[in-house]
Design an enzyme around this catalytic site. Structure first.
Site, PDB file in Angstrom:
ATOM      1  N   ARG A 162       2.631  -1.983  43.854  1.00 35.37           N
ATOM      2  CA  ARG A 162       3.861  -2.603  43.338  1.00 35.37           C
ATOM      3  C   ARG A 162       3.713  -4.091  43.055  1.00 35.37           C
ATOM      4  NH1 ARG A 162       7.196  -0.059  47.954  1.00 35.37           N
ATOM      5  NH2 ARG A 162       5.297   1.053  48.536  1.00 35.37           N
ATOM      6  N   GLU A 199      -0.527   1.057  61.184  1.00 33.57           N
ATOM      7  CA  GLU A 199       0.041   1.527  62.444  1.00 33.57           C
ATOM      8  C   GLU A 199      -0.927   2.510  63.119  1.00 33.57           C
ATOM      9  OE1 GLU A 199       3.945   2.918  61.796  1.00 33.57           O
ATOM     10  OE2 GLU A 199       4.477   2.888  63.922  1.00 33.57           O
TER      11      GLU A 199
HETATM   12  O1  LIG Z   1       3.149  -5.394  55.328  1.00 37.86           O
HETATM   13  P1  LIG Z   1       2.464  -4.071  55.383  1.00 37.86           P
HETATM   14  O2  LIG Z   1       2.782  -3.313  56.655  1.00 37.86           O
HETATM   15  O3  LIG Z   1       1.003  -4.171  55.127  1.00 37.86           O
HETATM   16  O4  LIG Z   1       3.087  -3.161  54.237  1.00 37.86           O
HETATM   17  C1  LIG Z   1       3.357  -3.627  52.955  1.00 37.86           C
HETATM   18  C2  LIG Z   1       2.676  -2.825  51.903  1.00 37.86           C
HETATM   19  O5  LIG Z   1       3.156  -1.485  51.962  1.00 37.86           O
HETATM   20  C3  LIG Z   1       3.540  -1.092  50.662  1.00 37.86           C
HETATM   21  O6  LIG Z   1       2.484  -0.561  49.933  1.00 37.86           O
HETATM   22  P2  LIG Z   1       1.831   0.842  50.266  1.00 37.86           P
HETATM   23  O7  LIG Z   1       0.719   0.642  51.256  1.00 37.86           O
HETATM   24  O8  LIG Z   1       2.916   1.791  50.605  1.00 37.86           O
HETATM   25  O9  LIG Z   1       1.115   1.213  48.905  1.00 37.86           O
HETATM   26  P3  LIG Z   1       1.698   1.526  47.434  1.00 37.86           P
HETATM   27  O10 LIG Z   1       2.302   0.242  46.907  1.00 37.86           O
HETATM   28  O11 LIG Z   1       0.453   1.897  46.701  1.00 37.86           O
HETATM   29  O12 LIG Z   1       2.690   2.630  47.542  1.00 37.86           O
HETATM   30  C4  LIG Z   1       4.004  -2.353  50.027  1.00 37.86           C
HETATM   31  O13 LIG Z   1       4.020  -2.255  48.612  1.00 37.86           O
HETATM   32  C5  LIG Z   1       3.026  -3.359  50.525  1.00 37.86           C
HETATM   33  O14 LIG Z   1       1.866  -3.433  49.726  1.00 37.86           O
HETATM   34  N1  LIG Z   2      10.269   0.508  54.295  1.00 33.26           N
HETATM   35  C1  LIG Z   2       9.417   0.389  53.286  1.00 33.26           C
HETATM   36  N2  LIG Z   2       9.859   0.560  52.016  1.00 33.26           N
HETATM   37  C2  LIG Z   2       9.001   0.459  50.985  1.00 33.26           C
HETATM   38  N3  LIG Z   2       7.717   0.182  51.109  1.00 33.26           N
HETATM   39  C3  LIG Z   2       7.234  -0.006  52.345  1.00 33.26           C
HETATM   40  N4  LIG Z   2       6.004  -0.324  52.796  1.00 33.26           N
HETATM   41  C4  LIG Z   2       6.052  -0.384  54.129  1.00 33.26           C
HETATM   42  N5  LIG Z   2       7.282  -0.147  54.591  1.00 33.26           N
HETATM   43  C5  LIG Z   2       8.049   0.085  53.479  1.00 33.26           C
END
Ligand SMILES: O=P(O)(O)OC[C@H]1O[C@H](OP(=O)(O)OP(=O)(O)O)[C@H](O)[C@@H]1O
Ligand SMILES: Nc1ncnc2[nH]cnc12
Length: 275
Positions: A162, A199
């Site tokens: 994202r 986690e």
């Molecule tokens: O602060 P953190 O605990 O590291 O989490 C934040 C990350 O989690 C989500 O991505 P995700 O890993 O879900 O990947 P995606 O954007 O590919 O769905 C979000 O877009 C951040 O990149």
């Molecule tokens: N609650 C949440 N919503 C969307 N993206 C996430 N990545 C980690 N936690 C999330």
């Protein structure tokens, strides 16, 4: 200023100033004002206004020289200067805290929360609804651009997936390059990678070798900070190759997960805090 121009000179307030509606405009500095001339109107605006690429400027110094010299009273010669950003109504709004608050409220309400996705207990912050709302999406990009356009950022590093939505328009607007930080085995060239803890278990992000240079100033962009693991890894990756990470910017922070603490001294800028 000739008498015709003087006669049509307009006093205005921020509220009634709509720069997009002025065509064939010339801007120049006169004392502490920028003067905007169109075929029909002349508007005096405080110097906080950003001129456009077509702006023609003369300095107060050349003005006063002219006033004292033989050409006194005539319009001074205008000279072209190079300007980075065009004037927009956003430039006006960026200085107004009330308008800023309204924009943030609109952004916040455009984010959908889906309970129990992708697993029970998670309140998923869904930014796809914000992307459908053209004003909220534009306000999001504008707020970041307003913050970073004068910070001499060379690189916007966007985190998959994202961060790839918000990073590129910010990079284009502030004149920085965009560097994708991807999940493992996605980038085709030689990469450097950084592992980080989740986690349960670990994950990795990667960046192309040669995409950034030592000494460059970077902004790291993602949609959301939860535990801060992803951003911490991105910072480490950039710093390993000598890049200065100026700040991290996220649309959303989940403060309960204390990701900000994990970033240590590294500044974090967020638009919306979600509890
Ligand atoms: O602060 P953190 O605990 O590291 O989490 C934040 C990350 O989690 C989500 O991505 P995700 O890993 O879900 O990947 P995606 O954007 O590919 O769905 C979000 O877009 C951040 O990149
Ligand atoms: N609650 C949440 N919503 C969307 N993206 C996430 N990545 C980690 N936690 C999330």
């Amino acid at each position: 200023m000739d008498s015709l121009t003087q006669n049509i000179a307009l006093k205005f307030t921020r509220a009634n100033f709509v720069p997009e509606k002025i065509t064939n405009r010339d801007y120049y500095h006169r004392d502490n004002l920028v003067q905007i001339k169109s075929p029909t109107t002349t508007i005096n605006h405080p110097l906080t206004t950003k001129p456009t690429r077509n702006t023609r400027v003369f300095s107060p110094i050349s003005l006063s020289k002219k006033a004292a010299g033989p050409g006194a009273g005539e319009e001074p010669e205008l000279k072209k200067i190079r300007i980075r950003d065009p004037v927009s109504s956003t430039d006006m709004a960026s200085h107004d805290p009330i308008i800023k608050e309204e924009r943030i409220a609109g952004i916040s309400s455009a984010i959908r929360i889906i309970p129990d996705f992708p697993k029970p207990g998670i309140m998923f912050q869904d930014i796809t609804t914000l992307l459908l709302d053209t004003k909220a999406f534009k306000d999001t990009i504008d707020l970041f651009v307003e913050r970073y356009r004068d910070k001499k950022i060379d690189v916007v590093a966007g985190i998959e997936a994202r961060g790839f939505i918000f990073g590129p328009p910010i990079a284009l607007a502030i004149g920085a390059k965009f560097v994708p930080m991807r999940k493992p085995k996605k980038l085709p060239g030689e990469v450097i990678s950084e592992e980080y803890s989740l986690e349960y278990g670990t994950d990795k992000i990667e960046m192309h070798v040669g995409a950034v240079q030592a000494g460059e100033r970077a902004l790291v962009v993602d949609d959301l900070i939860a535990t801060g693991g992803t951003l911490t890894a991105a910072i480490r990756l950039l710093e390993r190759v000598g890049v200065e990470v100026v700040e991290c910017a996220c649309l959303i922070e989940l403060p309960e997960l204390k990701g900000r603490d994990r970033l240590g001294d590294k500044p974090l800028f967020v638009l919306v805090s979600s509890t």
